[in-house]
Write a protein that holds these residues in place. Structure first.
Motif, PDB file in Angstrom:
ATOM      1  N   PRO A  31     -10.255 126.335-132.472  1.00  0.00           N
ATOM      2  CA  PRO A  31     -10.739 125.908-133.793  1.00  0.00           C
ATOM      3  C   PRO A  31     -10.510 126.953-134.886  1.00  0.00           C
ATOM      4  O   PRO A  31     -10.545 126.629-136.068  1.00  0.00           O
ATOM      5  N   VAL A  32     -10.254 128.202-134.498  1.00  0.00           N
ATOM      6  CA  VAL A  32      -9.938 129.239-135.477  1.00  0.00           C
ATOM      7  C   VAL A  32      -8.516 129.029-135.994  1.00  0.00           C
ATOM      8  O   VAL A  32      -8.259 129.090-137.200  1.00  0.00           O
ATOM      9  N   ASP A  33      -7.596 128.743-135.057  1.00  0.00           N
ATOM     10  CA  ASP A  33      -6.199 128.527-135.427  1.00  0.00           C
ATOM     11  C   ASP A  33      -5.966 127.180-136.103  1.00  0.00           C
ATOM     12  O   ASP A  33      -5.048 127.042-136.900  1.00  0.00           O
ATOM     13  N   ASP A  34      -6.769 126.191-135.756  1.00  0.00           N
ATOM     14  CA  ASP A  34      -6.640 124.858-136.352  1.00  0.00           C
ATOM     15  C   ASP A  34      -8.023 124.391-136.811  1.00  0.00           C
ATOM     16  O   ASP A  34      -8.792 123.822-136.038  1.00  0.00           O
ATOM     17  N   ILE A  69      -6.811 118.570-128.851  1.00  0.00           N
ATOM     18  CA  ILE A  69      -6.137 119.869-128.780  1.00  0.00           C
ATOM     19  C   ILE A  69      -4.731 119.695-128.210  1.00  0.00           C
ATOM     20  O   ILE A  69      -3.759 120.213-128.747  1.00  0.00           O
ATOM     21  N   GLU A  70      -4.640 118.951-127.120  1.00  0.00           N
ATOM     22  CA  GLU A  70      -3.362 118.813-126.410  1.00  0.00           C
ATOM     23  C   GLU A  70      -2.337 117.975-127.161  1.00  0.00           C
ATOM     24  O   GLU A  70      -1.163 118.344-127.226  1.00  0.00           O
ATOM     25  N   TYR A  71      -2.746 116.866-127.730  1.00  0.00           N
ATOM     26  CA  TYR A  71      -1.787 115.916-128.276  1.00  0.00           C
ATOM     27  C   TYR A  71      -1.738 115.813-129.796  1.00  0.00           C
ATOM     28  O   TYR A  71      -0.740 115.374-130.343  1.00  0.00           O
ATOM     29  N   VAL A  72      -2.805 116.162-130.482  1.00  0.00           N
ATOM     30  CA  VAL A  72      -2.852 115.942-131.923  1.00  0.00           C
ATOM     31  C   VAL A  72      -2.601 117.223-132.718  1.00  0.00           C
ATOM     32  O   VAL A  72      -1.860 117.209-133.700  1.00  0.00           O
ATOM     33  N   SER A  73      -3.206 118.311-132.294  1.00  0.00           N
ATOM     34  CA  SER A  73      -3.078 119.558-133.052  1.00  0.00           C
ATOM     35  C   SER A  73      -1.644 120.066-133.032  1.00  0.00           C
ATOM     36  O   SER A  73      -1.037 120.201-131.975  1.00  0.00           O
ATOM     37  N   ASP A  74      -1.120 120.345-134.215  1.00  0.00           N
ATOM     38  CA  ASP A  74       0.230 120.896-134.297  1.00  0.00           C
ATOM     39  C   ASP A  74       0.204 122.338-134.811  1.00  0.00           C
ATOM     40  O   ASP A  74       1.232 122.923-135.088  1.00  0.00           O
ATOM     41  N   LYS A  75      -0.991 122.922-134.911  1.00  0.00           N
ATOM     42  CA  LYS A  75      -1.124 124.287-135.428  1.00  0.00           C
ATOM     43  C   LYS A  75      -1.349 125.310-134.324  1.00  0.00           C
ATOM     44  O   LYS A  75      -1.348 126.509-134.590  1.00  0.00           O
ATOM     45  N   LEU A  76      -1.540 124.858-133.106  1.00  0.00           N
ATOM     46  CA  LEU A  76      -1.842 125.764-132.006  1.00  0.00           C
ATOM     47  C   LEU A  76      -0.577 126.164-131.261  1.00  0.00           C
ATOM     48  O   LEU A  76       0.314 125.347-131.042  1.00  0.00           O
ATOM     49  N   GLU A  77      -0.538 127.429-130.848  1.00  0.00           N
ATOM     50  CA  GLU A  77       0.543 127.885-129.990  1.00  0.00           C
ATOM     51  C   GLU A  77       0.345 127.236-128.618  1.00  0.00           C
ATOM     52  O   GLU A  77      -0.785 127.007-128.183  1.00  0.00           O
ATOM     53  N   ARG A  85      -4.068 125.872-122.338  1.00  0.00           N
ATOM     54  CA  ARG A  85      -5.142 126.549-121.615  1.00  0.00           C
ATOM     55  C   ARG A  85      -6.508 126.007-122.066  1.00  0.00           C
ATOM     56  O   ARG A  85      -7.389 125.778-121.236  1.00  0.00           O
ATOM     57  N   ALA A  86      -6.686 125.805-123.358  1.00  0.00           N
ATOM     58  CA  ALA A  86      -7.954 125.272-123.864  1.00  0.00           C
ATOM     59  C   ALA A  86      -8.184 123.859-123.340  1.00  0.00           C
ATOM     60  O   ALA A  86      -9.284 123.524-122.878  1.00  0.00           O
ATOM     61  N   ALA A  87      -7.151 123.031-123.403  1.00  0.00           N
ATOM     62  CA  ALA A  87      -7.283 121.651-122.922  1.00  0.00           C
ATOM     63  C   ALA A  87      -7.590 121.628-121.425  1.00  0.00           C
ATOM     64  O   ALA A  87      -8.457 120.863-120.977  1.00  0.00           O
TER      65      ALA A  87
END
Length: 167
Positions: free
Chosen positions: A69-72, A113-121, A127-129
């Protein structure tokens, strides 16, 4: 449905394969690229380390979840919903409604996190998912969507150096 699943799995393979590569500066470039060393995880740009890719320090699953949530920032509402469901489950561990709400919150957060976020490395994203899917399954081992997604991520990690991240 099968086509979208195949595309999703194919995309996940490509992205996860990128998690294990060493980033180097482009040819004829005078600047260093962002490395995947702990300094890069902290958000600083440094030259790539001399360590082999399998020896590079990767964030733990918990660190990745905290970083997401910090990165996105768009993930913050889901992180808050998950935290509320977690608190409710801790307060009432035998309440079936609290369990269901927790599993749903964990799955929805992980899926986003896995499928929608495009801001995460990728190293943070998967790993988060994975951690969230595992947490959902710890409360409800029969949750088929969480099991399917966890198995998919773990199957891909099995093919990579370092194997499946534990914590």
């Amino acid at each position: 449905m099968r086509v979208s699943t195949a595309l999703g799995i194919g995309g996940l393979l490509v992205v996860l394969a990128g998690c294990q590569s060493v980033n180097t500066a482009p040819a004829n470039s005078g600047t260093a690229s962002r490395s995947t060393t702990p300094d890069a995880f902290a958000g600083t740009n440094t030259a790539p380390s001399a360590a082999a890719p399998s020896e590079e320090k990767k964030p733990t699953l918990s660190q990745a979840l905290a970083e997401a949530p910090v990165d996105d920032p768009s993930l913050k509402p889901l992180a808050q919903k998950y935290a509320q469901a977690e608190a409710a489950l801790k307060a009432h561990p035998n309440d079936p409604n609290a369990k269901k709400a927790y599993v749903n919150a964990a799955y929805n957060y992980a899926h986003t996190i896995e499928y929608v976020s495009d801001k995460l490395e990728p190293v943070i994203k998967y790993r988060a998912a994975l951690l969230l899917y595992r947490r959902a399954l710890a409360v409800d081992p029969t949750n088929a969507p969480s099991e399917r997604e966890k198995d998919q991520i773990e199957a891909i990690y099995r093919t990579m150096p370092g194997g499946i991240p534990q914590e």
